[in-house]
Design an enzyme around this catalytic site. Structure first.
Site, mmCIF file in Angstrom:
data_model
loop_
_atom_site.group_PDB
_atom_site.id
_atom_site.type_symbol
_atom_site.label_atom_id
_atom_site.label_comp_id
_atom_site.label_asym_id
_atom_site.label_seq_id
_atom_site.Cartn_x
_atom_site.Cartn_y
_atom_site.Cartn_z
ATOM 1 N N GLU A 36 7.070 4.893 -4.598
ATOM 2 C CA GLU A 36 6.990 6.341 -4.327
ATOM 3 C C GLU A 36 5.557 6.787 -4.031
ATOM 4 O OE1 GLU A 36 9.425 8.783 -6.920
ATOM 5 O OE2 GLU A 36 10.948 7.219 -7.017
HETATM 6 C C1 LIG Z 1 11.003 -2.416 -7.696
HETATM 7 C C2 LIG Z 1 10.818 -1.715 -6.387
HETATM 8 C C3 LIG Z 1 11.674 -0.676 -6.048
HETATM 9 C C4 LIG Z 1 11.532 -0.035 -4.813
HETATM 10 N N1 LIG Z 1 12.453 0.923 -4.437
HETATM 11 C C5 LIG Z 1 12.422 1.423 -3.172
HETATM 12 C C6 LIG Z 1 13.470 2.279 -2.674
HETATM 13 O O1 LIG Z 1 14.399 2.628 -3.395
HETATM 14 N N2 LIG Z 1 13.419 2.679 -1.380
HETATM 15 C C7 LIG Z 1 12.400 2.331 -0.548
HETATM 16 O O2 LIG Z 1 12.404 2.721 0.618
HETATM 17 N N3 LIG Z 1 11.377 1.540 -0.996
HETATM 18 C C8 LIG Z 1 11.377 1.067 -2.266
HETATM 19 N N4 LIG Z 1 10.370 0.229 -2.714
HETATM 20 C C9 LIG Z 1 9.237 -0.030 -1.845
HETATM 21 C C10 LIG Z 1 7.958 0.623 -2.343
HETATM 22 O O3 LIG Z 1 8.019 1.996 -2.119
HETATM 23 C C11 LIG Z 1 6.799 -0.091 -1.636
HETATM 24 O O4 LIG Z 1 6.597 -1.294 -2.329
HETATM 25 C C12 LIG Z 1 5.538 0.729 -1.598
HETATM 26 O O5 LIG Z 1 5.698 1.782 -0.707
HETATM 27 C C13 LIG Z 1 4.326 -0.093 -1.174
HETATM 28 O O6 LIG Z 1 4.590 -0.795 -0.008
HETATM 29 P P1 LIG Z 1 4.271 -2.359 0.078
HETATM 30 O O7 LIG Z 1 4.805 -2.993 -1.137
HETATM 31 O O8 LIG Z 1 4.772 -2.876 1.367
HETATM 32 O O9 LIG Z 1 2.706 -2.449 0.010
HETATM 33 P P2 LIG Z 1 1.666 -2.333 1.243
HETATM 34 O O10 LIG Z 1 1.887 -1.070 1.989
HETATM 35 O O11 LIG Z 1 1.676 -3.601 1.988
HETATM 36 O O12 LIG Z 1 0.319 -2.198 0.424
HETATM 37 C C14 LIG Z 1 -0.305 -3.299 -0.232
HETATM 38 C C15 LIG Z 1 -1.559 -2.776 -0.938
HETATM 39 O O13 LIG Z 1 -2.449 -2.192 0.013
HETATM 40 C C16 LIG Z 1 -2.729 -0.834 -0.329
HETATM 41 N N5 LIG Z 1 -2.818 -0.044 0.898
HETATM 42 C C17 LIG Z 1 -1.932 0.014 1.933
HETATM 43 N N6 LIG Z 1 -2.356 0.872 2.859
HETATM 44 C C18 LIG Z 1 -3.527 1.384 2.422
HETATM 45 C C19 LIG Z 1 -4.463 2.319 2.936
HETATM 46 N N7 LIG Z 1 -4.272 2.951 4.102
HETATM 47 N N8 LIG Z 1 -5.560 2.604 2.214
HETATM 48 C C20 LIG Z 1 -5.767 2.016 1.012
HETATM 49 N N9 LIG Z 1 -4.930 1.121 0.481
HETATM 50 C C21 LIG Z 1 -3.832 0.798 1.168
HETATM 51 C C22 LIG Z 1 -1.536 -0.405 -1.183
HETATM 52 O O14 LIG Z 1 -1.853 0.685 -2.032
HETATM 53 C C23 LIG Z 1 -1.268 -1.675 -1.959
HETATM 54 O O15 LIG Z 1 -2.170 -1.769 -3.017
HETATM 55 C C24 LIG Z 1 10.493 -0.411 -3.935
HETATM 56 C C25 LIG Z 1 9.624 -1.451 -4.308
HETATM 57 C C26 LIG Z 1 9.784 -2.110 -5.493
HETATM 58 C C27 LIG Z 1 8.873 -3.254 -5.817
#
Ligand SMILES: Cc1cc2nc3c(=O)[nH]c(=O)nc-3n(C[C@H](O)[C@H](O)[C@H](O)COP(=O)(O)OP(=O)(O)OC[C@H]3O[C@@H](n4cnc5c(N)ncnc54)[C@H](O)[C@@H]3O)c2cc1C
Length: 635
Positions: free
Chosen positions: A422
């Site tokens: 979120e």
């Molecule tokens: C248990 C679980 C439940 C979830 N439930 C849902 C759900 O119900 N529906 C849904 O749609 N999604 C869901 N998600 C997805 C979740 O919202 C994403 O994991 C989250 O948005 C982060 O995306 P990512 O994991 O791809 O990380 P990435 O976007 O790849 O980021 C990796 C790291 O880089 C940092 N980062 C990325 N971009 C930037 C930037 N511009 N500046 C600084 N730092 C940055 C991030 O903060 C993070 O530390 C879920 C994930 C998990 C693990």
């Protein structure tokens, strides 16, 4: 194999930013306390007197909360953690008491309770079991009811809300393999049919919480022609919808979270939520209030931790005294109590602002999410430390050898995700920082825009001179400098004065940052992160002081006072660090680290699995991770 052409997945930083900017709500038609704080305008009138709950809502919520508590007392959370499933009879009993329709209006069959009562229920559930929290919260904080309530047509509300209130589980599907924080890379497509009566949905969504249980999904997908993203309600029993895989995590063991694929799924036009092309805005608006749940979840966890640590640190004796008498432990206990008071004050304030209406709470919700999730993590860490070896031992193991089965390690495992989903901590920083500098961009944006011509730059220069000429002097003096100011806060008045002064300083420092880095400011994430952290601390201080003053409980005032003293030290350090830090050096080193210059530091370990790529190896024409799996069989 998905039939639609996958849109271009390689997206430049500019494009990614443009997509986020287009989805961003640009207007501020209602006041926001936090936004004003960043502008040096301490609008205490927006939060004082501390909003109170509507008596009829409290009265209607009471029997529901009692039933919920009774139900929870019969649930074995250890078993849920061990077996990775929430028993069907628990889900059924939750349905029967209306727990899937807490915020759904009564005319659509829900309980019609407020955001505050909903969050109280969620905090109660969290104190027992994180997986049940995720089930209820993914359904009604971000799942189908929330976007339908805000953007749905009357026909859609009549069609879906009663079903959802009865307990048809729903989920929110935005994330994809390549789409985490950056929605510009979305590849799931929704192609309008020739007769315009429907859309053909193709693609794959990752980590969809409730996905493997849900009857209904909100799915975000892009029209490959217009590149615009729309939001749809999708029935999971339609042909072409498939749960490909159930994911498993460090905590929240019973999360029904899955990879869901869509192959030529026909979605009737009637299931489009809001306008076509506004899906990202709908997703972000849903998250605006949706993410208010997590601060309450985190406060619930903090309370549970405090209860555990109070009991344990009194009972456990080492070196001849109860462990709380050792200063190192005492420090942690005091910090936990004061911080928990502040965490509670923040989410209650933000949710009551949401209920009262007339405020724009997107920054309050983002600040509450960011601040409470980080604080909760620190508190859980302290809890494990205070419990010593028992903090690391499972509840089951503790109980098996005759001790109280305190699930500290489970709490830690379940909690960690709150800083990631979120909107991660980093993304919350960016979101809040964007608004903190928005005023500067709107007056002086053209001065720093490389694409602006000389005429636009000159016009912007004149406008900026006028604006800053008027604005900067207002930051020089304020009520926080007046001895005896804010006397109505009694012993807390000194802290309220500090917030007023710090708010003006925050605005000045933000301006200095803009003046120094201009167009490059957006890349100064460490600087902006500190600006946001200062704002969040000031918000927490304000929430604590106004709540303590409204409640008139001496113990509350004592906790607010301690919290503010601690927060003031952090704020001072953050201000100092704005201009004295290793930020530039760190960035330069990160480049060299990622290029492998310091790889020798990694020597002496068994490397992580070498089979498989770091990033899914997409090839042209592949639109889902399923395509990749078909080409590269699992190893
Ligand atoms: C248990 C679980 C439940 C979830 N439930 C849902 C759900 O119900 N529906 C849904 O749609 N999604 C869901 N998600 C997805 C979740 O919202 C994403 O994991 C989250 O948005 C982060 O995306 P990512 O994991 O791809 O990380 P990435 O976007 O790849 O980021 C990796 C790291 O880089 C940092 N980062 C990325 N971009 C930037 C930037 N511009 N500046 C600084 N730092 C940055 C991030 O903060 C993070 O530390 C879920 C994930 C998990 C693990």
């Amino acid at each position: 194999m998905a039939t639609a052409t996958a849109p271009e997945r390689k997206v430049s930083a500019d494009e990614a930013r443009d997509v986020a900017e287009a989805a961003r709500e640009q207007d501020w038609t209602s006041p926001s306390f936090v936004r004003e704080l960043f502008l040096g305008n301490f609008r205490l009138d927006l939060v004082h007197p501390y909003p109170t709950a509507a008596p009829d809502d409290v009265a209607r919520a009471r029997p529901f909360l009692q039933k919920l508590e009774q139900l929870l007392k019969t649930v074995d959370s250890d078993k849920i953690d061990r077996e990775g499933e929430i028993p069907e009879d628990v889900i059924q009993r939750l349905r029967e008491i209306g727990a899937f329709g807490i915020k759904i209006p009564r005319e659509y069959g829900g309980l019609g309770l407020s955001q505050l009562s909903y969050m109280k229920a969620i905090a109660l559930v969290t104190s027992l079991d994180g997986s049940i929290t995720a089930l209820l919260s993914a359904h009604q904080s971000i799942g189908v009811p929330q976007p339908l309530k805000i953007f749905g047509t009357e026909e859609q509300k009549q069609r879906f809300l009663p079903r959802l209130a009865r307990g048809a589980i729903s989920a929110f599907a935005l994330t994809e393999n390549d789409v985490g924080s950056d929605p510009a890379r979305m590849t799931t497509t929704a192609v309008p049919t020739a007769d315009g009566s429907a859309y053909m949905l193709n693609g794959e969504k990752l980590w969809c919480t409730n996905g493997s249980l849900a009857e209904l999904l909100v799915v975000m997908a892009r029209n490959p022609k217009t590149k615009k993203i729309s939001a749809f309600v999708v029935e999971t029993d339609w042909p072409g919808v498939k749960v490909e895989y159930r994911c498993h995590f460090m905590g929240l063991k019973a999360l029904a979270n899955g990879v869901i694929s869509f192959q030529d799924v026909r979605v009737p036009r009637d299931n489009l939520i809001g306008e076509e092309g506004k899906g990202l805005r709908i997703a972000l608006t849903t998250l605006n209030t949706g993410r208010l749940t997590l601060p309450a979840v985190c406060a619930g966890i903090a309370k549970q931790c405090l209860k555990i640590c109070r009991g344990w640190s009194n009972a456990r004796h080492q070196w001849g005294v109860p462990i709380w008498k050792h200063e190192a432990v005492a420090h942690m206990i005091a910090d936990m109590a004061a911080t928990t008071f502040a965490m509670d004050s923040i989410w209650m304030l933000a949710s009551q602002m949401a209920d009262r209406g007339g405020y724009d709470i997107r920054l309050e919700a983002a600040a509450a999410k960011e601040w409470n999730t980080v604080r909760a993590w620190e508190i859980v860490d302290k809890t494990l430390q205070i419990r010593g070896g028992r903090g690391y031992e499972t509840a089951e193991s503790l109980a098996a050898r005759g001790e109280r089965g305190v699930p500290a390690e489970q709490i830690l495992r379940d909690l960690r995700i709150n800083r990631i989903f979120e909107g991660s901590t980093e993304i919350m920083h960016l979101l809040i920082a964007r608004e903190a500098v928005d005023q500067h961009l709107s007056v002086a944006g053209d001065i720093i825009d490389p694409d602006a011509d000389l005429g636009r730059k000159a016009k912007a220069g004149a406008a900026a001179a006028g604006f800053y000429g008027r604005w900067l002097p207002t930051l020089a003096a304020g009520k926080g400098q007046i001895k005896g100011g804010y006397a109505e806060y009694g012993t807390l008045a000194t802290h309220v004065r500090f917030v007023e002064r710090a708010s003006r300083r925050l605005a000045r420092e933000t301006f200095y940052g803009m003046a120094r880095w201009r167009g490059k400011m957006e890349r100064k994430q460490a600087f902006l992160g500190r600006i946001v952290d200062i704002g969040a601390e000031l918000f927490a201080m304000t929430a604590s002081c106004v709540r303590a003053t409204a409640e008139r409980r001496p113990e509350g005032t004592e906790l607010a006072d301690l919290f503010c003293r601690q927060a003031r030290l952090r704020v001072r350090t953050l201000f100092d660090d704005l201009w004295r830090n290793t930020d530039d050096r760190d960035v330069a080193f990160a480049r060299k680290v990622t290029e492998g210059r310091y790889a020798f530091v990694e020597e002496g370990v068994v490397p992580p699995p070498t089979d498989g790529e770091w990033v899914a190896p997409w090839q042209p024409g592949e639109s889902t991770a399923k395509d990749v799996r078909r080409r590269i069989p699992a190893r």
